[in-house]
Design a protein around this motif. Structure first.
Motif, mmCIF file in Angstrom:
data_model
loop_
_atom_site.group_PDB
_atom_site.id
_atom_site.type_symbol
_atom_site.label_atom_id
_atom_site.label_comp_id
_atom_site.label_asym_id
_atom_site.label_seq_id
_atom_site.Cartn_x
_atom_site.Cartn_y
_atom_site.Cartn_z
ATOM 1 N N SER A 1 36.704 42.826 41.391
ATOM 2 C CA SER A 1 36.077 41.958 40.391
ATOM 3 C C SER A 1 36.709 42.170 39.026
ATOM 4 O O SER A 1 36.196 42.913 38.189
ATOM 5 C CB SER A 1 34.574 42.225 40.311
ATOM 6 O OG SER A 1 33.985 41.346 39.376
ATOM 7 N N ASP B 1 41.217 30.683 33.097
ATOM 8 C CA ASP B 1 40.650 31.060 34.397
ATOM 9 C C ASP B 1 41.589 30.680 35.537
ATOM 10 O O ASP B 1 41.828 31.474 36.457
ATOM 11 C CB ASP B 1 39.294 30.370 34.550
ATOM 12 C CG ASP B 1 38.477 30.917 35.705
ATOM 13 O OD1 ASP B 1 38.121 32.104 35.662
ATOM 14 O OD2 ASP B 1 38.194 30.143 36.641
ATOM 15 N N ARG B 2 42.123 29.483 35.473
ATOM 16 C CA ARG B 2 42.995 29.021 36.560
ATOM 17 C C ARG B 2 44.339 29.746 36.566
ATOM 18 O O ARG B 2 44.885 30.053 37.634
ATOM 19 C CB ARG B 2 43.205 27.516 36.439
ATOM 20 C CG ARG B 2 41.946 26.716 36.768
ATOM 21 C CD ARG B 2 42.183 25.233 36.697
ATOM 22 N NE ARG B 2 40.985 24.486 37.099
ATOM 23 C CZ ARG B 2 40.887 23.172 37.095
ATOM 24 N NH1 ARG B 2 41.935 22.430 36.720
ATOM 25 N NH2 ARG B 2 39.767 22.586 37.462
ATOM 26 N N THR C 1 39.592 38.239 30.233
ATOM 27 C CA THR C 1 38.139 38.358 30.122
ATOM 28 C C THR C 1 37.757 39.376 29.069
ATOM 29 O O THR C 1 36.799 39.168 28.304
ATOM 30 C CB THR C 1 37.530 38.753 31.479
ATOM 31 O OG1 THR C 1 37.936 37.820 32.480
ATOM 32 C CG2 THR C 1 36.015 38.782 31.404
ATOM 33 N N THR D 1 44.939 32.726 35.785
ATOM 34 C CA THR D 1 44.820 34.140 36.188
ATOM 35 C C THR D 1 44.082 34.307 37.515
ATOM 36 O O THR D 1 43.706 35.419 37.870
ATOM 37 C CB THR D 1 44.084 34.938 35.090
ATOM 38 O OG1 THR D 1 42.761 34.387 34.911
ATOM 39 C CG2 THR D 1 44.828 34.873 33.774
ATOM 40 N N ARG D 2 43.889 33.215 38.245
ATOM 41 C CA ARG D 2 43.059 33.268 39.457
ATOM 42 C C ARG D 2 43.581 34.269 40.476
ATOM 43 O O ARG D 2 42.803 34.975 41.128
ATOM 44 C CB ARG D 2 42.978 31.876 40.066
ATOM 45 C CG ARG D 2 42.126 31.802 41.326
ATOM 46 C CD ARG D 2 41.795 30.368 41.661
ATOM 47 N NE ARG D 2 40.953 29.767 40.627
ATOM 48 C CZ ARG D 2 40.632 28.481 40.599
ATOM 49 N NH1 ARG D 2 41.102 27.656 41.528
ATOM 50 N NH2 ARG D 2 39.853 28.005 39.652
ATOM 51 N N SER D 3 44.877 34.362 40.662
ATOM 52 C CA SER D 3 45.447 35.277 41.659
ATOM 53 C C SER D 3 46.113 36.486 41.009
ATOM 54 O O SER D 3 46.923 37.156 41.647
ATOM 55 C CB SER D 3 46.461 34.525 42.528
ATOM 56 O OG SER D 3 47.505 33.986 41.723
ATOM 57 N N ARG E 1 43.547 38.538 34.732
ATOM 58 C CA ARG E 1 42.171 38.045 34.628
ATOM 59 C C ARG E 1 41.304 39.049 33.861
ATOM 60 O O ARG E 1 40.505 38.662 32.993
ATOM 61 C CB ARG E 1 41.601 37.811 36.027
ATOM 62 C CG ARG E 1 40.103 37.522 36.085
ATOM 63 C CD ARG E 1 39.756 36.175 35.488
ATOM 64 N NE ARG E 1 40.310 35.088 36.260
ATOM 65 C CZ ARG E 1 39.708 34.533 37.316
ATOM 66 N NH1 ARG E 1 38.534 34.962 37.706
ATOM 67 N NH2 ARG E 1 40.277 33.527 37.946
ATOM 68 N N CYS F 1 36.194 36.795 43.463
ATOM 69 C CA CYS F 1 36.182 36.673 42.019
ATOM 70 C C CYS F 1 36.768 35.350 41.568
ATOM 71 O O CYS F 1 36.685 35.022 40.423
ATOM 72 C CB CYS F 1 36.929 37.834 41.373
ATOM 73 S SG CYS F 1 38.671 37.913 41.822
ATOM 74 N N THR G 1 36.793 40.118 36.633
ATOM 75 C CA THR G 1 35.936 39.580 35.577
ATOM 76 C C THR G 1 34.922 40.615 35.130
ATOM 77 O O THR G 1 34.682 40.792 33.932
ATOM 78 C CB THR G 1 35.222 38.309 36.064
ATOM 79 O OG1 THR G 1 36.194 37.323 36.416
ATOM 80 C CG2 THR G 1 34.314 37.751 34.980
#
Length: 317
Positions: A5, A71-72, A85, A74-76, A81, A317, A7
């Motif tokens: 996680s 957000d998009r 955050t 850093t999704r993978s 991410r 996440c 985030t």
């Protein structure tokens, strides 16, 4: 936790950065947003609710859109991410600065320096401090600590837990616009309607969460949870704000003081109902309110990170 996680990790790191560093004196991201929002307001302002809706949608949409892009992207990438955050969390939190302002005002009142206290109060709220005595300055400070514990800490963390970076940025945009145009002045009575109502909606759950965390943590300020809960239930709904009254009533009960009264904002005077029992606040009560605000803020950080970690474990996440 970073891999499972990012985030939640970022929320914890951002809160830690705020605790250690607080807000910068210059170039704060919220101040930069406020400057851009003020420039847009000068261009499109009309004495119209529809213009206010457009203005609010543009400003909040831009902040939320930036969060969605981050957000998009850093999704993978868990490390990225977490870093994004953390930066967003630090940018939207104001707990450490809030506590410092409260402590400064307590010190000024303890030293009998009303001039310093009056000069500093506008850092916390929009009241006219020029005619306030020590007791009224203390009351204004405690009430501002109560309300801003929600606005500056619990609410952004709540929306960060729910929506991640977009929630953090969108909430801070909403709350900043409310402070800029949401008040009842001739210029903003209609134009600021949308910002004010959206802020009320965004704070509906966080304010009540703040109030009940205050009840549970009343002991950190020398109060009792039972007494704080009783005042919250009895007085929380009496305030003209659907949200601030809950926070102020809970603080009043936890501190064993009486809040409310006449508040002057320039030429306008608002009469607020009394919340709580006991004496009016003093400088010592400000220091207890600071301790209580800190305890609620730390609890909110743990809850937000924990909620995000649980969500990541269940759905990713």
């Amino acid at each position: 936790m970073l891999q499972r996680s990012p985030t939640a990790t970022g929320i914890l790191l951002g809160a830690l950065i705020d605790r250690l560093a607080g807000d910068p004196r210059r170039g704060h991201p919220v101040a930069l947003f406020g400057g851009a929002a003020a420039a847009l307001e000068r261009r499109i302002h009309r004495d119209s609710r529809s213009r206010g809706v457009l203005y609010t949608a543009c400003c909040v949409g831009a902040a939320a859109g930036l969060g969605v892009i981050a957000d998009r992207l850093t999704r993978s990438r868990p490390l990225a991410r977490a870093a994004v955050t953390a930066a967003a969390t630090w940018a939207v939190l104001g707990g450490t600065t809030l506590e410092k302002e409260g402590a400064y005002l307590a010190g000024a009142l303890e030293a009998g320096d009303l001039r310093a206290a009056r000069e500093r109060l506008p850092h916390l709220c929009g009241r006219d401090p020029s005619g306030l005595d020590a007791g009224e300055l203390a009351r204004a400070t405690v009430e501002s600590l109560a309300e801003n514990t929600s606005d500056a800490v619990v609410a952004p963390l709540f929306w960060g837990a729910v929506l991640g970076v977009p929630g953090l940025l969108a909430y801070r945009a909403v709350n900043t616009l409310d402070a800029m145009v949401g008040h009842r002045s001739p210029r903003y009575a209609r134009f600021g309607w949308a910002a004010a109502r959206l802020d009320d909606l965004a704070n509906l759950v966080p304010a009540r969460l703040t109030a009940w965390l205050t009840v549970l943590l009343a002991g950190t300020a020398g109060g009792s949870a039972r007494g704080a809960a009783a005042v919250l239930r009895r007085d929380g709904h009496r305030h003209p704000s659907p949200n601030a009254g809950r926070c102020e009533a809970a603080f009043a009960g936890a501190l064993g003081v009486r809040l409310g009264g006449a508040n002057r904002y320039g030429e306008r005077v608002e009469h607020r109902p009394e919340l709580g029992d006991g004496p009016r606040p003093s400088a010592g009560d400000i220091r207890r309110a600071v301790r209580l605000s800190r305890a609620v803020s730390l609890a909110a950080v743990v809850l937000a990170a924990g909620a995000r970690a649980v969500r990541a474990r269940r759905r990713g996440c």
